[in-house]
Motif scaffolding. Sequence first.
Motif, PDB file in Angstrom:
ATOM      1  N   SER A 158       0.841  -1.205   0.000  1.00 25.01           N
ATOM      2  CA  SER A 158       0.000   0.000   0.000  1.00 25.01           C
ATOM      3  C   SER A 158       0.872   1.250   0.000  1.00 25.01           C
ATOM      4  N   ALA A 159       0.336   2.313  -0.542  1.00 22.06           N
ATOM      5  CA  ALA A 159       1.051   3.595  -0.496  1.00 22.06           C
ATOM      6  C   ALA A 159       1.089   4.095   0.950  1.00 22.06           C
ATOM      7  N   ASP A 160       2.146   4.843   1.281  1.00 22.67           N
ATOM      8  CA  ASP A 160       2.277   5.415   2.616  1.00 22.67           C
ATOM      9  C   ASP A 160       1.050   6.222   2.988  1.00 22.67           C
ATOM     10  N   TRP A 161       0.645   6.067   4.224  1.00 17.63           N
ATOM     11  CA  TRP A 161      -0.433   6.843   4.843  1.00 17.63           C
ATOM     12  C   TRP A 161      -1.804   6.616   4.214  1.00 17.63           C
ATOM     13  N   THR A 162      -2.008   5.496   3.517  1.00 20.82           N
ATOM     14  CA  THR A 162      -3.319   5.238   2.918  1.00 20.82           C
ATOM     15  C   THR A 162      -4.121   4.199   3.693  1.00 20.82           C
ATOM     16  N   ARG A 163      -3.494   3.519   4.650  1.00 22.59           N
ATOM     17  CA  ARG A 163      -4.188   2.455   5.381  1.00 22.59           C
ATOM     18  C   ARG A 163      -4.446   2.845   6.826  1.00 22.59           C
ATOM     19  N   SER A 164      -5.712   2.896   7.189  1.00 29.14           N
ATOM     20  CA  SER A 164      -6.065   3.126   8.589  1.00 29.14           C
ATOM     21  C   SER A 164      -6.008   1.784   9.316  1.00 29.14           C
ATOM     22  N   CYS A 165      -5.903   1.849  10.616  1.00 27.08           N
ATOM     23  CA  CYS A 165      -5.799   0.618  11.408  1.00 27.08           C
ATOM     24  C   CYS A 165      -6.983  -0.309  11.171  1.00 27.08           C
ATOM     25  N   GLY A 166      -8.174   0.265  11.004  1.00 27.63           N
ATOM     26  CA  GLY A 166      -9.361  -0.555  10.813  1.00 27.63           C
ATOM     27  C   GLY A 166      -9.513  -1.139   9.422  1.00 27.63           C
ATOM     28  N   SER A 167      -8.618  -0.809   8.501  1.00 30.22           N
ATOM     29  CA  SER A 167      -8.756  -1.277   7.117  1.00 30.22           C
ATOM     30  C   SER A 167      -8.106  -2.639   6.863  1.00 30.22           C
ATOM     31  N   PHE A 168      -7.483  -3.202   7.884  1.00 31.02           N
ATOM     32  CA  PHE A 168      -6.810  -4.496   7.717  1.00 31.02           C
ATOM     33  C   PHE A 168      -7.772  -5.624   8.050  1.00 31.02           C
ATOM     34  N   ASP A 169      -7.759  -6.658   7.233  1.00 32.39           N
ATOM     35  CA  ASP A 169      -8.632  -7.805   7.448  1.00 32.39           C
ATOM     36  C   ASP A 169      -7.852  -8.866   8.215  1.00 32.39           C
ATOM     37  N   VAL A 170      -7.797  -8.693   9.536  1.00 34.37           N
ATOM     38  CA  VAL A 170      -7.070  -9.637  10.384  1.00 34.37           C
ATOM     39  C   VAL A 170      -8.034 -10.230  11.414  1.00 34.37           C
ATOM     40  N   PRO A 171      -7.771 -11.466  11.838  1.00 31.88           N
ATOM     41  CA  PRO A 171      -8.712 -12.172  12.713  1.00 31.88           C
ATOM     42  C   PRO A 171      -8.556 -11.840  14.198  1.00 31.88           C
ATOM     43  N   VAL A 172      -8.427 -10.552  14.518  1.00 33.60           N
ATOM     44  CA  VAL A 172      -8.292 -10.148  15.913  1.00 33.60           C
ATOM     45  C   VAL A 172      -9.193  -8.942  16.176  1.00 33.60           C
ATOM     46  N   GLY A 173      -9.517  -8.728  17.442  1.00 32.61           N
ATOM     47  CA  GLY A 173     -10.336  -7.588  17.834  1.00 32.61           C
ATOM     48  C   GLY A 173      -9.523  -6.308  17.871  1.00 32.61           C
ATOM     49  N   LYS A 174     -10.224  -5.222  18.197  1.00 33.26           N
ATOM     50  CA  LYS A 174      -9.608  -3.899  18.214  1.00 33.26           C
ATOM     51  C   LYS A 174      -8.447  -3.797  19.206  1.00 33.26           C
ATOM     52  N   ALA A 175      -8.622  -4.328  20.403  1.00 36.73           N
ATOM     53  CA  ALA A 175      -7.572  -4.238  21.425  1.00 36.73           C
ATOM     54  C   ALA A 175      -6.330  -5.012  21.001  1.00 36.73           C
ATOM     55  N   ALA A 176      -6.528  -6.203  20.454  1.00 36.81           N
ATOM     56  CA  ALA A 176      -5.386  -7.010  20.005  1.00 36.81           C
ATOM     57  C   ALA A 176      -4.693  -6.339  18.821  1.00 36.81           C
ATOM     58  N   LEU A 177      -5.472  -5.745  17.919  1.00 37.59           N
ATOM     59  CA  LEU A 177      -4.891  -5.056  16.773  1.00 37.59           C
ATOM     60  C   LEU A 177      -4.046  -3.876  17.242  1.00 37.59           C
ATOM     61  N   SER A 178      -4.556  -3.147  18.215  1.00 38.05           N
ATOM     62  CA  SER A 178      -3.802  -2.034  18.782  1.00 38.05           C
ATOM     63  C   SER A 178      -2.482  -2.521  19.373  1.00 38.05           C
ATOM     64  N   HIS A 179      -2.519  -3.648  20.057  1.00 41.08           N
ATOM     65  CA  HIS A 179      -1.297  -4.231  20.622  1.00 41.08           C
ATOM     66  C   HIS A 179      -0.305  -4.600  19.516  1.00 41.08           C
ATOM     67  N   HIS A 180      -0.792  -5.219  18.445  1.00 35.15           N
ATOM     68  CA  HIS A 180       0.087  -5.616  17.344  1.00 35.15           C
ATOM     69  C   HIS A 180       0.764  -4.391  16.726  1.00 35.15           C
ATOM     70  N   PHE A 181       0.011  -3.321  16.536  1.00 35.81           N
ATOM     71  CA  PHE A 181       0.609  -2.098  15.992  1.00 35.81           C
ATOM     72  C   PHE A 181       1.626  -1.506  16.965  1.00 35.81           C
ATOM     73  N   SER A 182       1.349  -1.591  18.248  1.00 32.79           N
ATOM     74  CA  SER A 182       2.294  -1.101  19.253  1.00 32.79           C
ATOM     75  C   SER A 182       3.615  -1.873  19.178  1.00 32.79           C
ATOM     76  N   VAL A 183       3.537  -3.178  19.021  1.00 32.89           N
ATOM     77  CA  VAL A 183       4.746  -4.002  18.893  1.00 32.89           C
ATOM     78  C   VAL A 183       5.515  -3.617  17.632  1.00 32.89           C
ATOM     79  N   LEU A 184       4.804  -3.410  16.528  1.00 30.08           N
ATOM     80  CA  LEU A 184       5.460  -3.035  15.270  1.00 30.08           C
ATOM     81  C   LEU A 184       6.105  -1.656  15.364  1.00 30.08           C
ATOM     82  N   ARG A 185       5.453  -0.719  16.049  1.00 32.85           N
ATOM     83  CA  ARG A 185       6.068   0.595  16.279  1.00 32.85           C
ATOM     84  C   ARG A 185       7.311   0.451  17.142  1.00 32.85           C
ATOM     85  N   GLY A 186       7.221  -0.364  18.178  1.00 28.93           N
ATOM     86  CA  GLY A 186       8.339  -0.562  19.089  1.00 28.93           C
ATOM     87  C   GLY A 186       9.544  -1.209  18.428  1.00 28.93           C
TER      88      GLY A 186
END
Length: 114
Positions: free
Chosen positions: A46-74
């Motif tokens: 995807s192009a930079d800055w075009t994907r919001s967190c909610g646009s990913f089709d992953v089998p986890v809830g909002k809290a888990a998705l937030s955690h995954h993004f936190s790990v990737l940022r870290g």
Amino acid sequence: MSNQAAGGSHRAAPVHTDPEEVSVLTALSALADPVRIQLIRELAGSADWTRSCGSFDVPVGKAALSHHFSVLRGAGLVEQRDQGPKRVNRLRREEFDARFPGLLHLLLRDDGAD
């Protein structure tokens, strides 16, 4: 560098880790989870800055998705910023490749080995 908005209803800006400060163990650990691999692969396509967190089709809830993004940022893999009500993302490919040459290439290649 806290970004508490004047209205009080906005969340703080995400904290980002410089890839130069990331250990190889932290990088490998972040890339060891199938959901995070899927997030990285989708961001890479995807192009930079075009994907919001909610646009990913992953089998986890909002809290888990937030955690995954936190790990990737870290791990210095993802940068996020708020754009209106959404948090958008970009893969920090150049910065991460400079720190760990070839690692993302191995992860992103389509050789069927998952």
